[in-house]
Scaffold this active site. Sequence first.
Site, mmCIF file in Angstrom:
data_model
loop_
_atom_site.group_PDB
_atom_site.id
_atom_site.type_symbol
_atom_site.label_atom_id
_atom_site.label_comp_id
_atom_site.label_asym_id
_atom_site.label_seq_id
_atom_site.Cartn_x
_atom_site.Cartn_y
_atom_site.Cartn_z
ATOM 1 N N LYS A 197 0.843 -1.363 0.120
ATOM 2 C CA LYS A 197 0.049 0.233 -0.286
ATOM 3 C C LYS A 197 0.479 0.863 -0.222
ATOM 4 O O LYS A 197 1.888 1.754 0.822
ATOM 5 C CB LYS A 197 -0.744 0.207 1.287
ATOM 6 C CG LYS A 197 -2.209 1.476 1.194
ATOM 7 C CD LYS A 197 -2.981 0.750 2.479
ATOM 8 C CE LYS A 197 -3.670 2.285 2.586
ATOM 9 N NZ LYS A 197 -4.567 2.503 3.605
ATOM 10 N N GLU A 236 6.852 -6.917 1.403
ATOM 11 C CA GLU A 236 6.482 -6.732 2.081
ATOM 12 C C GLU A 236 4.736 -7.825 1.832
ATOM 13 O O GLU A 236 4.342 -8.271 2.699
ATOM 14 C CB GLU A 236 4.710 -5.494 1.629
ATOM 15 C CG GLU A 236 5.889 -3.761 2.493
ATOM 16 C CD GLU A 236 5.833 -3.794 3.592
ATOM 17 O OE1 GLU A 236 5.046 -3.882 4.534
ATOM 18 O OE2 GLU A 236 6.097 -2.549 4.109
ATOM 19 N N LYS A 251 -1.675 -1.504 -3.893
ATOM 20 C CA LYS A 251 -3.179 -0.171 -3.614
ATOM 21 C C LYS A 251 -2.131 0.932 -3.713
ATOM 22 O O LYS A 251 -1.057 0.875 -3.242
ATOM 23 C CB LYS A 251 -3.737 -0.334 -2.472
ATOM 24 C CG LYS A 251 -4.916 0.625 -2.071
ATOM 25 C CD LYS A 251 -5.442 0.475 -0.706
ATOM 26 C CE LYS A 251 -6.214 2.200 -0.415
ATOM 27 N NZ LYS A 251 -6.545 2.226 0.784
ATOM 28 N N TYR A 316 -15.031 1.390 -7.067
ATOM 29 C CA TYR A 316 -15.969 2.154 -6.317
ATOM 30 C C TYR A 316 -17.414 1.724 -7.609
ATOM 31 O O TYR A 316 -17.973 2.430 -8.077
ATOM 32 C CB TYR A 316 -16.361 3.708 -5.920
ATOM 33 C CG TYR A 316 -15.300 3.834 -4.827
ATOM 34 C CD1 TYR A 316 -15.938 3.475 -3.992
ATOM 35 C CD2 TYR A 316 -13.878 3.726 -4.860
ATOM 36 C CE1 TYR A 316 -15.036 3.701 -2.561
ATOM 37 C CE2 TYR A 316 -13.101 4.240 -3.904
ATOM 38 C CZ TYR A 316 -13.938 3.732 -2.757
ATOM 39 O OH TYR A 316 -12.759 3.801 -1.385
HETATM 40 C C1 PBG Z 1 -6.799 3.185 5.395
HETATM 41 C C2 PBG Z 1 -7.773 3.468 4.416
HETATM 42 C C3 PBG Z 1 -7.346 4.245 3.414
HETATM 43 C C4 PBG Z 1 -8.426 4.077 1.851
HETATM 44 C C5 PBG Z 1 -8.296 2.145 2.556
HETATM 45 N N1 PBG Z 1 -8.327 2.201 3.816
HETATM 46 C C6 PBG Z 1 -6.870 5.504 2.797
HETATM 47 C C7 PBG Z 1 -5.840 5.732 3.240
HETATM 48 O O1 PBG Z 1 -5.167 5.421 3.936
HETATM 49 O O2 PBG Z 1 -5.462 7.217 3.508
HETATM 50 C C8 PBG Z 1 -8.038 4.696 0.686
HETATM 51 C C9 PBG Z 1 -8.812 4.136 -0.103
HETATM 52 C C10 PBG Z 1 -9.689 5.046 -1.603
HETATM 53 O O3 PBG Z 1 -8.781 6.024 -1.396
HETATM 54 O O4 PBG Z 1 -9.900 4.285 -1.980
HETATM 55 N N2 PBG Z 1 -7.941 2.925 6.933
#
Ligand code: PBG
Length: 326
Positions: A197, A236, A251, A316
């Site tokens: 991530k 990771e 992600k 989405y």
């Molecule tokens: C953290 C989390 C985030 C997203 C999913 N889980 C935000 C972040 O890491 O700042 C982002 C998802 C998206 O942008 O659609 N709980």
Amino acid sequence: MSFPQQRLRRLRSTAAIRDLVAETRLGVDDLIAPLFVREGITDPNPIESLPGVVQHTVSSLRKEVGELVDLGIKGIIVFGVPLHKDPTGSGAYDPDGIVQIALRELRDAFGSSVVIMADLCLDEYTDHGHCGLVADDGTVDNDATLDLYGEIAIAQAEAGADVCAPSGMMDGQVMAIRDALDEDGFDQTAILAYSAKYASALYGPFREAVDVEIADGGDRRAYQQDPRNFRESLEEIRNDIAEGADMVMVKPALAYLDVLSAARSMVDVPLAAYQVSGEYAMVKAAAERGWIDGPAVAMEQTLAIKRAGADMILTYFARELALKLQ
Ligand code: PBG
């Protein structure tokens, strides 16, 4: 024999032959819908930067999930927006916190017809907006945060989550959550780890969706990954699998298809990709101006994520795509 100039085009000549030879197929059951539930509202609340997405009440959430299930969607992931935020994010692990209430409702309503996932993190629940506990020196305390992640996992599993999805990027989070779940008898609760991530600017609209503002103009670069790095993602992912992750995630999706593709070659566990809020918002915004054909771009981009190796796509666009894929 001369070079067969027509060869590659023969198999593109009709829609039927293109369907027959297609290498990648996107199905409704590849899609996971991210959904938001907000405490203390009586009507669904539109999210301006995510057109078509709302903060749900518990009852509108239940209705939405019912419709998604009817469309053939097999997975949803729930994010909570609590009324009160505090330094330790207590709403995340409160058995009566908004997400736990929503999970119970969905579990009762839908049984095993849909996989109910819960995002496991603190940022939606903390007043400083960080994904973990902030120490006196302002840094996020990794190990103290792990104890709370264990508590969140137990609260979510107890409320009926099939899958906990830790998104906080603390080191050792998968092992801490697995241990906590097993100790409390939740050995059947699975873990989908947000493994690779990145600290991405593409999460902008999500912050509006969950009312998160990071204190003092801060960011998450001290725990999420640097977009310049590739090999680090593979480490990771390997770590998370070794710690007990059942499924792993990359992600955001589109800007990191190289990571996704390499992860696909490396691992045998199910692989997810999250097409994040900013990716969705860009398509919506350009389509709104008439600059692109939004539904066509949504389909093309989601197919690209599948082609790069994702087994599951959090998006989405789930409802829109599901309608098209009927
Ligand atoms: C953290 C989390 C985030 C997203 C999913 N889980 C935000 C972040 O890491 O700042 C982002 C998802 C998206 O942008 O659609 N709980």
